[in-house]
Design an enzyme around this catalytic site. Structure first.
Site, short mmCIF file in Angstrom:
data_model
loop_
_atom_site.label_atom_id
_atom_site.label_comp_id
_atom_site.label_asym_id
_atom_site.label_seq_id
_atom_site.Cartn_x
_atom_site.Cartn_y
_atom_site.Cartn_z
N ARG A 101 5.41 6.04 -5.26
CA ARG A 101 6.64 5.47 -5.86
C ARG A 101 6.76 6.05 -7.26
NH1 ARG A 101 9.15 -0.59 -5.91
NH2 ARG A 101 9.66 0.17 -3.83
N HIS A 128 15.15 5.94 -0.90
CA HIS A 128 14.16 4.90 -0.53
C HIS A 128 14.12 4.83 1.01
CE1 HIS A 128 11.54 1.61 -0.81
NE2 HIS A 128 12.34 0.66 -1.26
N GLN A 131 12.74 1.81 3.20
CA GLN A 131 13.61 0.64 3.23
C GLN A 131 14.74 0.84 4.25
OE1 GLN A 131 13.40 -2.30 1.00
NE2 GLN A 131 14.68 -3.00 2.66
N ASP A 230 22.54 -4.04 -3.65
CA ASP A 230 21.26 -3.80 -4.33
C ASP A 230 21.46 -4.23 -5.78
OD1 ASP A 230 18.76 -2.84 -5.10
OD2 ASP A 230 19.32 -0.73 -5.05
N CYS A 270 17.93 -5.19 -0.23
CA CYS A 270 16.54 -4.71 -0.16
C CYS A 270 15.59 -5.60 -0.95
CB CYS A 270 16.46 -3.27 -0.64
SG CYS A 270 17.14 -3.02 -2.29
N ARG A 298 9.26 -4.45 6.76
CA ARG A 298 8.67 -3.31 6.06
C ARG A 298 7.27 -3.05 6.62
NH1 ARG A 298 10.57 -2.13 0.92
NH2 ARG A 298 9.22 -0.30 1.14
N1 NVA Z 1 17.62 0.41 -6.58
C1 NVA Z 1 16.44 -0.40 -6.83
C2 NVA Z 1 15.72 -0.66 -5.55
C3 NVA Z 1 14.52 -1.56 -5.69
C4 NVA Z 1 13.80 -1.76 -4.39
C5 NVA Z 1 15.56 0.29 -7.85
O1 NVA Z 1 15.38 1.52 -7.74
O2 NVA Z 1 15.05 -0.37 -8.75
N1 CP Z 2 12.64 -3.48 -1.59
C1 CP Z 2 11.57 -3.02 -2.25
O1 CP Z 2 11.23 -1.84 -2.19
O2 CP Z 2 10.91 -3.97 -2.95
P1 CP Z 2 9.73 -3.75 -3.99
O3 CP Z 2 10.32 -3.07 -5.21
O4 CP Z 2 9.24 -5.15 -4.30
O5 CP Z 2 8.67 -2.91 -3.38
#
Ligand code: NVA
Ligand code: CP
Length: 315
Positions: A101, A128, A131, A230, A270, A298
């Site tokens: 990540r 992502h 997801q 989101d 998500c 997930r």
């Molecule tokens: N768009 C959000 C998704 C979190 C799962 C982010 O990147 O923070």
């Molecule tokens: N939806 C998702 O990826 O959640 P987290 O940021 O908690 O991993």
């Protein structure tokens, strides 16, 4: 070596197999062990916070017989400037897979190119994919006939994506919709139209531009089978918080917006959610909000992705 960095890293027939395996793993959880990661360690390198992704991967690796190793980027030398390539080469000598990540999507591509082990994208600023596969599986569980083809049940359905229509989730849903044969309408403020990067990726993957963008949220939601949103402030965009909340407030998923979709439409997010910002509490409380099923899935879908990558990498 097989990687999962973007939705299209599996061909449609392979996605169908991943979904079928996820359904099987979900049904048999705790009863029967699929030990494809036995004697393996998979490292998770995270540069951003996570609840669902981290926990579902750590539990999933354990349930496949393997050992998860969580590495905060700042606790390893990568955070002090050791190169992405050297990190990939060194970790490839110790562990059997990487779950990453990070911010820059190029970082997951460079780790994959330099190492000799499968790499999974656990969220970048651009995509992502874990997801989106899970969301599609969660919808297909509802749309496919019992025991029927999960992947095929997605074809022709319409998703409406509201809010930050230039974020990783929006990009990933555009690519996912193309892969699954779904229709997608996005609605957000001017200046947040999906960008040239996702257009270029669609083209590279052999798809025509498949999405409709409008600044009218009710137009996007009309006749949708699923309404998705989101957070308005993705990780890394915190400095823009005040401005984004002002710009995006007309794109909140309220009861009125959700009512513009089909009467049996599902609401998805998500997570994490900010009730009162991108979605009202009323919509989160609607029985057609399936956010916690998404979160649970997930685990099952990512186990299926890891098992498939290991099998394909051995072949
Ligand atoms: N768009 C959000 C998704 C979190 C799962 C982010 O990147 O923070
Ligand atoms: N939806 C998702 O990826 O959640 P987290 O940021 O908690 O991993």
């Amino acid at each position: 070596m097989k990687h999962f960095l973007k939705e299209t890293d599996f061909k449609p027939h392979e996605v169908a197999e991943v979904f079928a395996l996820a359904r099987d793993l979900k049904q048999k959880r705790g009863q029967q062990m699929l030990s494809v990661l036995q004697l393996q360690t998979w490292a998770l390198i995270f540069s951003k916070s996570s609840t669902r992704t981290r926990v579902s991967f750590e539990v999933g690796i354990h349930e496949l017989g393997g050992n998860p190793l969580f590495l905060n980027k700042n606790d390893i030398q990568l955070g002090r400037g050791e190169s992405v390539e050297d990190t990939a080469k060194v970790l490839s000598r110790f562990v059997h897979g990487l779950i990453v990540r990070t911010y820059d999507h190029a970082e997951v591509e460079r780790l994959a190119a330099a190492g000799t082990i499968p790499v999974i994208n656990a969220l970048t600023d651009f995509l992502h994919p874990c997801q989106i596969y899970t969301d599609a599986f969660t919808l297909a569980e509802r749309w496919a006939p019992k025991g029927g083809d999960l992947f095929a049940s997605l074809k022709g359905r319409k998703i409406a994506f509201l809010g930050d229509t230039a974020c990783n989730m929006a990009n990933s849903w555009i690519l996912g919709a193309a892969l699954f044969g779904m229709k997608i309408s996005l609605s957000g403020p001017k200046g947040f139209e999906p960008g040239p990067e996702i257009d270029a990726l669609l083209k590279q993957e052999g798809f025509a531009k498949n999405y409709h963008f409008t600044t009218d949220p009710l137009e996007a939601a009309k006749d949708a089978d699923v309404v998705y949103t989101d957070v308005w402030v993705s990780m890394g965009k915190e400095e823009e918080t005040k401005q984004r909340i002002i710009q995006m407030s007309p794109y909140a998923v309220t009861g009125k917006v959700f009512a513009a979709a089909k009467p049996d439409a599902w609401f998805m997010h998500c997570l994490p959610a900010h009730p009162g910002e991108e979605v009202s509490q009323e919509v989160l409380d609607n029985p057609r909000a399936i956010i916690f099923d998404q979160a649970e899935n997930r685990l099952h879908v990512q186990k299926a992705i890891m098992a498939t990558l290991v099998r394909q990498s051995r072949a």
